[in-house]
Design an enzyme around this catalytic site. Structure first.
Site, short mmCIF file in Angstrom:
data_model
loop_
_atom_site.label_atom_id
_atom_site.label_comp_id
_atom_site.label_asym_id
_atom_site.label_seq_id
_atom_site.Cartn_x
_atom_site.Cartn_y
_atom_site.Cartn_z
N ARG A 118 55.44 76.91 61.03
CA ARG A 118 54.92 78.11 61.68
C ARG A 118 55.60 79.11 61.55
O ARG A 118 55.03 80.20 61.63
CB ARG A 118 54.57 77.23 63.06
CG ARG A 118 53.51 76.22 63.29
CD ARG A 118 53.50 75.67 64.38
NE ARG A 118 52.38 74.96 64.81
CZ ARG A 118 52.03 74.06 65.61
NH1 ARG A 118 53.08 73.92 66.65
NH2 ARG A 118 51.08 73.19 65.82
N HIS B 188 48.21 71.10 62.55
CA HIS B 188 48.41 70.20 63.74
C HIS B 188 49.22 69.13 63.38
O HIS B 188 48.92 68.93 62.15
CB HIS B 188 46.98 69.73 64.15
CG HIS B 188 47.23 68.62 65.19
ND1 HIS B 188 47.43 68.59 66.55
CD2 HIS B 188 47.12 67.46 64.67
CE1 HIS B 188 47.52 67.53 66.99
NE2 HIS B 188 47.37 66.56 66.18
P1 ADP Z 1 50.55 71.90 69.51
O1 ADP Z 1 49.48 72.33 68.52
O2 ADP Z 1 51.77 72.61 69.18
O3 ADP Z 1 50.58 70.45 69.91
P2 ADP Z 1 48.91 72.40 71.99
O4 ADP Z 1 48.43 70.77 72.12
O5 ADP Z 1 49.48 72.67 73.36
O6 ADP Z 1 50.03 72.66 70.84
O7 ADP Z 1 47.66 73.19 71.53
C1 ADP Z 1 46.93 72.97 70.44
C2 ADP Z 1 46.27 74.21 69.82
O8 ADP Z 1 45.60 75.13 70.55
C3 ADP Z 1 47.43 75.00 69.39
O9 ADP Z 1 48.22 74.23 68.10
C4 ADP Z 1 47.12 76.21 69.07
O10 ADP Z 1 46.26 76.42 67.74
C5 ADP Z 1 45.94 76.30 70.13
N1 ADP Z 1 46.74 77.09 71.31
C6 ADP Z 1 47.78 76.53 72.19
N2 ADP Z 1 48.06 77.33 73.14
C7 ADP Z 1 47.44 78.39 73.03
C8 ADP Z 1 47.40 79.66 73.51
N3 ADP Z 1 47.95 80.20 74.66
N4 ADP Z 1 46.44 80.65 72.97
C9 ADP Z 1 45.65 80.73 71.98
N5 ADP Z 1 45.76 79.26 71.36
C10 ADP Z 1 46.41 78.29 71.70
#
Ligand code: ADP
Length: 138
Positions: free
Chosen positions: A102, A115
């Protein structure tokens, strides 16, 4: 042997970076068990991102994740879940260290390339969410 579910997101696919992402994971010792290109649906995304459905940015995530086909991968290896999460870096690409997927390739919180399952338990749930049993070679 552990397995993890990876999605190369639309930004990764549009930038033609799936090979780069897979290469980094393979160099860390993991192997591809199954792979397929698929288009995500509202139903699949509501399930996959159920922990985010009440967030104001949820509709934007759905729009983004449906904007192009994604590459789903099951990758296996020792400590696969933690290994890939470490390679990926934190959610916000701007806060991710250089040297992480990332940090090097992502742009933002949402446009963050891939993801990867965040626990062994979720990996098993996510593998079944995205792959039918007959799509996973023994
Ligand atoms: P991760 O993918 O790092 O496990 P999360 O499960 O919290 O994180 O979030 C899922 C996906 O949602 C993220 O990978 C990202 O693409 C999107 N996302 C998360 N937080 C935000 C945010 N504050 N604004 C926009 N998109 C977000």
């Amino acid at each position: 042997m552990e397995r993890t579910l990876i999605l190369c997101k639309p930004d990764c696919m549009q930038k033609n970076l799936a090979g780069e992402v897979i290469g980094r994971i393979q160099k860390a010792g993991l192997r591809i068990q199954a792979a397929k290109v698929l288009r995500l649906t509202d139903a699949l995304l509501a399930e996959h991102y159920s922990h985010l459905t009440d967030k104001p940015f949820f509709p934007e995530i759905v729009q983004f994740m449906k904007s192009a086909p994604v590459l789903g991968l099951i990758m296996t290896g020792d400590n696969a879940v933690a290994t890939v999460r470490d390679l990926l870096g934190p959610t916000d690409s701007r806060k991710a260290d250089k040297g992480t997927i990332r940090g090097d390739l992502g742009e933002s919180n949402m446009l963050n390339i891939a993801h990867a399952s965040d626990s062994v338990e979720n990996a098993e749930i996510e593998v079944k969410r995205f792959f039918r049993a007959d799509e996973i070679p023994a």
